[in-house]
Scaffold this motif. Structure first.
Motif, PDB file in Angstrom:
ATOM      1  N   VAL A   1     -37.352  12.072 138.053  1.00  0.00           N
ATOM      2  CA  VAL A   1     -38.135  12.614 136.940  1.00  0.00           C
ATOM      3  C   VAL A   1     -37.285  12.648 135.678  1.00  0.00           C
ATOM      4  O   VAL A   1     -37.786  12.419 134.576  1.00  0.00           O
ATOM      5  N   GLU A   2     -36.038  12.905 135.851  1.00  0.00           N
ATOM      6  CA  GLU A   2     -35.179  12.895 134.675  1.00  0.00           C
ATOM      7  C   GLU A   2     -35.208  11.529 133.995  1.00  0.00           C
ATOM      8  O   GLU A   2     -35.168  11.430 132.770  1.00  0.00           O
ATOM      9  N   LYS A   3     -35.285  10.525 134.792  1.00  0.00           N
ATOM     10  CA  LYS A   3     -35.270   9.186 134.212  1.00  0.00           C
ATOM     11  C   LYS A   3     -36.659   8.728 133.784  1.00  0.00           C
ATOM     12  O   LYS A   3     -36.817   8.103 132.737  1.00  0.00           O
ATOM     13  N   ILE A   4     -37.628   9.021 134.592  1.00  0.00           N
ATOM     14  CA  ILE A   4     -38.952   8.457 134.347  1.00  0.00           C
ATOM     15  C   ILE A   4     -39.837   9.429 133.602  1.00  0.00           C
ATOM     16  O   ILE A   4     -40.657   9.031 132.775  1.00  0.00           O
ATOM     17  N   GLY A   5     -39.657  10.665 133.897  1.00  0.00           N
ATOM     18  CA  GLY A   5     -40.479  11.653 133.224  1.00  0.00           C
ATOM     19  C   GLY A   5     -41.644  12.090 134.067  1.00  0.00           C
ATOM     20  O   GLY A   5     -41.909  11.543 135.141  1.00  0.00           O
ATOM     21  N   THR A   6     -42.310  13.078 133.572  1.00  0.00           N
ATOM     22  CA  THR A   6     -43.507  13.547 134.259  1.00  0.00           C
ATOM     23  C   THR A   6     -44.682  12.755 133.724  1.00  0.00           C
ATOM     24  O   THR A   6     -44.711  12.339 132.573  1.00  0.00           O
ATOM     25  N   GLY A   7     -45.611  12.567 134.553  1.00  0.00           N
ATOM     26  CA  GLY A   7     -46.802  11.849 134.113  1.00  0.00           C
ATOM     27  C   GLY A   7     -46.841  10.423 134.594  1.00  0.00           C
ATOM     28  O   GLY A   7     -47.828   9.723 134.374  1.00  0.00           O
ATOM     29  N   ARG A   8     -45.808   9.997 135.244  1.00  0.00           N
ATOM     30  CA  ARG A   8     -45.851   8.647 135.805  1.00  0.00           C
ATOM     31  C   ARG A   8     -45.365   8.738 137.235  1.00  0.00           C
ATOM     32  O   ARG A   8     -44.333   8.200 137.615  1.00  0.00           O
TER      33      ARG A   8
ATOM     34  N   VAL B   1     -34.335  20.867 136.819  1.00  0.00           N
ATOM     35  CA  VAL B   1     -35.799  20.818 136.800  1.00  0.00           C
ATOM     36  C   VAL B   1     -36.330  21.387 135.497  1.00  0.00           C
ATOM     37  O   VAL B   1     -37.166  20.772 134.820  1.00  0.00           O
ATOM     38  N   LEU B   2     -35.826  22.554 135.158  1.00  0.00           N
ATOM     39  CA  LEU B   2     -36.322  23.177 133.944  1.00  0.00           C
ATOM     40  C   LEU B   2     -35.973  22.334 132.720  1.00  0.00           C
ATOM     41  O   LEU B   2     -36.787  22.191 131.797  1.00  0.00           O
ATOM     42  N   THR B   3     -34.800  21.805 132.750  1.00  0.00           N
ATOM     43  CA  THR B   3     -34.397  20.982 131.610  1.00  0.00           C
ATOM     44  C   THR B   3     -35.304  19.761 131.463  1.00  0.00           C
ATOM     45  O   THR B   3     -35.835  19.474 130.377  1.00  0.00           O
ATOM     46  N   ALA B   4     -35.458  19.077 132.572  1.00  0.00           N
ATOM     47  CA  ALA B   4     -36.280  17.873 132.513  1.00  0.00           C
ATOM     48  C   ALA B   4     -37.723  18.216 132.179  1.00  0.00           C
ATOM     49  O   ALA B   4     -38.378  17.516 131.401  1.00  0.00           O
ATOM     50  N   HIS B   5     -38.175  19.299 132.754  1.00  0.00           N
ATOM     51  CA  HIS B   5     -39.555  19.691 132.488  1.00  0.00           C
ATOM     52  C   HIS B   5     -39.751  19.993 131.011  1.00  0.00           C
ATOM     53  O   HIS B   5     -40.724  19.563 130.379  1.00  0.00           O
ATOM     54  N   GLY B   6     -38.801  20.754 130.472  1.00  0.00           N
ATOM     55  CA  GLY B   6     -38.908  21.063 129.053  1.00  0.00           C
ATOM     56  C   GLY B   6     -38.800  19.825 128.204  1.00  0.00           C
ATOM     57  O   GLY B   6     -39.535  19.660 127.217  1.00  0.00           O
ATOM     58  N   TYR B   7     -37.930  18.967 128.609  1.00  0.00           N
ATOM     59  CA  TYR B   7     -37.757  17.759 127.821  1.00  0.00           C
ATOM     60  C   TYR B   7     -39.016  16.906 127.829  1.00  0.00           C
ATOM     61  O   TYR B   7     -39.540  16.533 126.774  1.00  0.00           O
ATOM     62  N   TRP B   8     -39.491  16.623 129.020  1.00  0.00           N
ATOM     63  CA  TRP B   8     -40.604  15.690 129.108  1.00  0.00           C
ATOM     64  C   TRP B   8     -41.906  16.297 128.624  1.00  0.00           C
ATOM     65  O   TRP B   8     -42.805  15.573 128.184  1.00  0.00           O
ATOM     66  N   SER B   9     -42.008  17.572 128.700  1.00  0.00           N
ATOM     67  CA  SER B   9     -43.242  18.158 128.190  1.00  0.00           C
ATOM     68  C   SER B   9     -43.308  18.013 126.669  1.00  0.00           C
ATOM     69  O   SER B   9     -44.396  18.089 126.102  1.00  0.00           O
TER      70      SER B   9
END
Length: 540
Positions: free
Chosen positions: A452-459, A510-518
DNA sequence: CTTAGGG
DNA sequence: CCCTAAG
């Protein structure tokens, strides 16, 4: 009126007309209960109008004065609509014996399959409920309700258009053929299962049944578009053709190819399970009638299963032809019987202490398939004898008479994990199996976080392909769900967390990536700089 | 089929 | 995990 049941019980009635779709971001799903409520009410009403027809004519004007709030139906389990509670599930409604069908259908319409000509309360007495005395100590107790209805089983003579191309089955085949590259086997199987349990199909079939009934009563329902073409439940051919052929004709063989052999059945009566009605003494008889009708309607508005009994023995093999099972023209009239079983009947082993066989239906050349009482129509998926859960999971034999308590234990798969597939739920003709719970391991979480860090959420499909491509039991929906729970887990206090502890480091990521991708709309950003984003995400 | 989001 | 609307 307080009906202590839920009308959505197994019956979805009519399909919701298509409504304009909101953008995904605006999707807020309404509770299905709320959504179906009005439709179910409508179904109940239609049933009332249709099934009760004659009965309601007898209701005098005074009924309108009855305060319906005074009437209460205590239906076994109380709030649940399960009519088979408290062990009465072993007493399914008993339907019918074969009697000679009249020369013409009772209903005028060619599609008519079922009419109720009379309903009566057979046994109302002042017995108290076994479960406890009622408040007023005087509780009319309805042991059973007998109704007369006609049921005609016809052979399909002019099956010239089977709609195979447009059928649900056909479309599924096409879909699978086209998409096998993308979907891993396990996912394909899951989709098959999903589709087989699809309510779209059921709704269509339900509507089909009811539309026929409605037509019979000169009541037109607006046509709707259905996602799938409905398989006809019975032939709408020229009634005179079958009528003049007599009730039973042809040889003793009644297999699939002898189209000119007919077995016509007339269901004379059925019995519903025990239920309770509480109604004040001041109520009128008409209100009592209506109350009973409501109760019967409630039962009929659920999904019903039909069991076929021949000479007192249950016919379990739906794939046999009538003649193979011994149903032919020289049967005694009362040799054949049908049972109506509410859909939820077999679900809970607690409610069914004795083994209640699961009945499933095959669409082809079976008695059960043709019985138009059924509101739960067959899914074409059940055409196959086995439901293959997945390539390494267990096949559930259609004919094994599965017990609701059955646990199908399967061999360990490649990963050494044991899969136990409980037969959880019987919904009409399908057995929906919930997958066993497989908690994510820390390593899986790590792989997910990294992806998820690399691809992001939503894909999530890409996440799956990247990090879980070889994990057939993890779908992209699973990954999405896991991410959702990970975000939640990361936000709650460690004391509130359950299960195998996830390292705080991972949760932070998780929180970092979530915040980032959101903030970065993974979909769009990916196209531009999917190699740069991960770095940014990590550094944040 | 995929995604998204509620159950 | 399930279910399913929406796209």
């Amino acid at each position: 009126m307080v009906l202590q049941r839920r009308l959505e019980y197994g019956f979805n009635g009519y399909q919701v007309p298509p409504t304009p779709r909101a953008p995904r971001s605006a999707r807020k799903r309404v509770s299905s209960w709320k959504k179906n409520e009005d439709h179910n009410r409508m179904c109940a009403f239609d049933l009332l109008a249709t099934v009760a027809g004659k009965l309601l004519l007898e209701v005098d004007d005074s009924v309108s004065k009855i305060d319906h709030e005074e009437i209460k139906i205590v239906n076994g389990s109380g709030s649940k609509p399960n009519v088979c509670d408290k062990g009465s599930c072993n007493k399914p409604f008993f339907v019918s014996e074969i009697i000679k069908a009249p020369d013409t259908d009772t209903c005028s319409g060619p599609a008519s399959g079922i009419t109720v000509s009379d309903c009566k309360i057979e046994d109302i007495n002042q017995k108290q409920m076994q479960t406890g005395p009622p408040e007023n100590g005087k509780l009319p107790f309805v042991n059973n309700v007998d109704c007369n209805l006609n049921l005609v089983i016809r052979d399909d003579d002019d099956d010239d258009d089977d709609d195979d191309e447009n059928s649900f089955e056909g479309s599924r085949r096409d879909t699978l053929n086209k998409k096998t590259v993308r979907a891993p086997p396990c996912m394909r199987d899951r989709r098959i299962r999903r589709l087989s349990a699809s309510k779209q199909w059921k709704i269509s079939q339900n509507t089909d049944v009811y539309r026929n009934k409605i037509n019979c009563c000169k009541y037109q329902r607006p046509l709707r578009d259905y996602p799938f073409k409905k398989r006809r439940l019975y032939q709408l051919d020229n009634p005179s053709k079958s009528d003049k052929s007599g009730f039973i004709e042809g040889g003793s063989s009644l297999d699939a190819t002898s189209q000119d052999s007919h077995v016509k059945l007339k269901i004379k009566s059925f019995r519903v399970p025990e239920f309770f009605i509480e109604i004040p003494e001041t109520a009128t008889v008409s209100s009592l009638k209506r109350t009973v009708m409501e109760a019967v309607t409630a039962i009929f508005s659920g999904e019903l299963h039909v069991g076929v009994m021949l000479q007192g023995k249950r016919i379990r093999d739906d794939n046999k032809t009538l003649s193979q099972t011994g149903i032919c023209h020289d049967n005694e009239l009362d040799a054949l019987g049908f049972t109506l079983e509410p859909n939820e009947l077999q679900v809970s082993p607690l409610l069914c202490p004795e083994n209640q066989p699961l009945i499933r239906y095959s669409p082809a050349q079976t008695v059960a398939n043709e019985v138009v009482i059924r509101q739960q129509a067959d899914s074409p998926m059940t055409n196959s004898r086995n439901i293959t859960v997945s390539h390494h999971e267990m096949s559930v034999d259609d004919k094994s008479g599965l017990d609701s308590r059955a646990l199908v234990t399967v061999p360990a798969n490649n990963t050494g994990e044991l899969e136990v597939v409980p037969v959880r739920k019987l919904k009409g003709a399908e057995v929906a199996q919930r997958r066993i719970r497989r908690p994510f391991s820390v390593s899986e979480v790590e792989a997910l976080v990294e992806a998820v860090e690399k691809i992001g959420t939503g894909r999530w499909r890409d996440v799956k392909l990247r990090a879980f491509d070889d994990a057939n039991h993890r779908t992209y929906v699973d990954l999405k769900d896991k991410w959702k729970t990970l975000v939640h887990t990361a936000r709650i206090s460690p004391q509130q967390r359950r299960g195998e502890p996830v390292p705080q480091e991972l949760l932070d990521r998780v929180l970092t990536a979530h915040g980032y991708w959101s903030h970065h709309q993974a979909k769009n950003q990916f196209k531009l700089n999917h190699q740069l984003e991960p770095q940014t995400c990590r550094l944040l």
